[in-house]
Design an enzyme around this catalytic site. Structure first.
Site, PDB file in Angstrom:
ATOM      1  N   HIS A   1       9.133  12.243   4.645  1.00 48.71           N
ATOM      2  CA  HIS A   1       9.917  13.402   5.082  1.00 48.71           C
ATOM      3  C   HIS A   1       9.780  13.464   6.607  1.00 48.71           C
ATOM      4  O   HIS A   1       9.287  12.551   7.233  1.00 48.71           O
ATOM      5  CB  HIS A   1       9.330  14.692   4.497  1.00 48.71           C
ATOM      6  CG  HIS A   1       9.331  14.770   3.021  1.00 48.71           C
ATOM      7  ND1 HIS A   1      10.424  15.207   2.309  1.00 48.71           N
ATOM      8  CD2 HIS A   1       8.380  14.516   2.097  1.00 48.71           C
ATOM      9  CE1 HIS A   1      10.135  15.220   1.015  1.00 48.71           C
ATOM     10  NE2 HIS A   1       8.899  14.796   0.859  1.00 48.71           N
TER      11      HIS A   1
ATOM     12  N   CYS B   1      11.480  10.749  -1.185  1.00 50.33           N
ATOM     13  CA  CYS B   1      10.482  11.291  -2.097  1.00 50.33           C
ATOM     14  C   CYS B   1      11.038  11.599  -3.502  1.00 50.33           C
ATOM     15  O   CYS B   1      11.268  10.678  -4.267  1.00 50.33           O
ATOM     16  CB  CYS B   1       9.823  12.509  -1.452  1.00 50.33           C
ATOM     17  SG  CYS B   1       8.239  12.895  -2.191  1.00 50.33           S
TER      18      CYS B   1
HETATM   19  N1  GLN Z   1       7.779  16.255  -7.133  1.00 46.88           N
HETATM   20  C1  GLN Z   1       7.553  14.933  -6.629  1.00 46.88           C
HETATM   21  C2  GLN Z   1       6.083  14.619  -6.445  1.00 46.88           C
HETATM   22  O1  GLN Z   1       5.296  15.535  -6.337  1.00 46.88           O
HETATM   23  C3  GLN Z   1       8.307  14.751  -5.327  1.00 46.88           C
HETATM   24  C4  GLN Z   1       7.788  15.602  -4.224  1.00 46.88           C
HETATM   25  C5  GLN Z   1       8.605  15.538  -2.953  1.00 46.88           C
HETATM   26  O2  GLN Z   1       9.791  15.271  -2.977  1.00 46.88           O
HETATM   27  N2  GLN Z   1       7.959  15.844  -1.833  1.00 46.88           N
HETATM   28  O3  GLN Z   1       5.722  13.465  -6.401  1.00 46.88           O
END
Ligand code: GLN
Length: 244
Positions: free
Chosen positions: A193, A93
């Site tokens: 995740h 992510c």
């Molecule tokens: N901040 C990034 C987004 O919102 C990554 C979020 C995350 O790692 N879950 O796309």
């Protein structure tokens, strides 16, 4: 044989137990009798990353990504060199986004990436949240992958960049093209995740196998009892896909 794993920015990028991916890699290697160690590397540390067989980077919120981005720029050549030596990278992510060209937040702030992957990410107003079922080809075999996504960023792949998986249920890279993540040689970037490798042991073993190949060890990892993981996958698949 000593498998060297590095967890990059564990203090800044560790949403939804992304750390679990590191634990799974270490444990699954140890359960096969390999020695596996984990070093934590964060802002200001300057090791030669090609010393490591596997690098893991988790996800993070926009603010933390801004901090990491500054440090990551200084490691660009170091990372490129590591990849050239066959180091495996798993970036989740927020970490995945930063391996690309840039991440523009939904508020319009552009956070530079390191351009290791030719991808661009733009934040949407509505977040993409929920469980994901996808399909990935691992060593020529179609394999179901499950995970959890929560991101604002929509990621678009450049020409010649291959997605890591096909989305069966969920949003994936952008929610627009049914693709999830990127795989480029030994570099894997994904929105999943979960932790991803705890839920998908076949993928974990694939990464360990690639890491061993880097050390010129072409081994077939002995099987482990993954019944619990298989049952969890089947349950989610049934709930999300078959009962639609
Ligand atoms: N901040 C990034 C987004 O919102 C990554 C979020 C995350 O790692 N879950 O796309």
């Amino acid at each position: 044989m000593h498998l060297k794993i590095a967890h990059l920015y564990p203090d800044l990028l560790d949403l939804y137990s992304d750390r679990g991916n590191v634990i799974i890699l270490q444990k699954r290697a140890e359960w096969r009798g390999l020695r596996a160690t984990v070093d934590e590397i964060t802002v200001g540390h300057e090791p030669d990353l090609s010393e490591y067989d596997i690098l893991v980077m988790g996800g993070g919120m926009d603010r933390e990504q801004g901090i990491v981005a500054g440090d990551l720029q200084k490691r660009c050549e170091n990372l490129q060199h590591a990849v050239a030596t066959g180091t495996v990278i798993l970036a989740i992510c927020g970490g995945y986004q930063l391996l690309g060209n840039y991440f523009e937040t939904s508020g319009g702030q552009r956070i530079p990436g390191i351009g290791l992957l030719d991808i661009e990410t733009v934040g949407a107003k509505v977040r993409m949240v929920g469980n994901v079922v996808a399909e990935m080809e691992i060593d020529g075999v179609k394999t179901n992958i499950i995970g959890y996504e929560n991101h604002s960023g929509k990621t678009y792949l450049g020409k010649g960049v291959q997605p890591m998986m096909k989305v069966i249920k969920g949003y994936g890279n952008s929610g627009e093209d049914k693709f999830e993540g990127v795989r480029q040689g030994t570099v894997f970037g994904t929105y999943l995740h979960g932790p991803l490798l705890a839920k998908n042991p076949t993928l974990a073993d694939h990464m360990i196998t690639l890491a061993l190949k880097r050390r010129d060890l072409s081994v077939k990892l002995e099987g482990l009892n993954d019944d619990l993981e298989a049952r969890t996958q089947q349950k989610l698949y049934k709930r999300l896909v078959e009962s639609r």
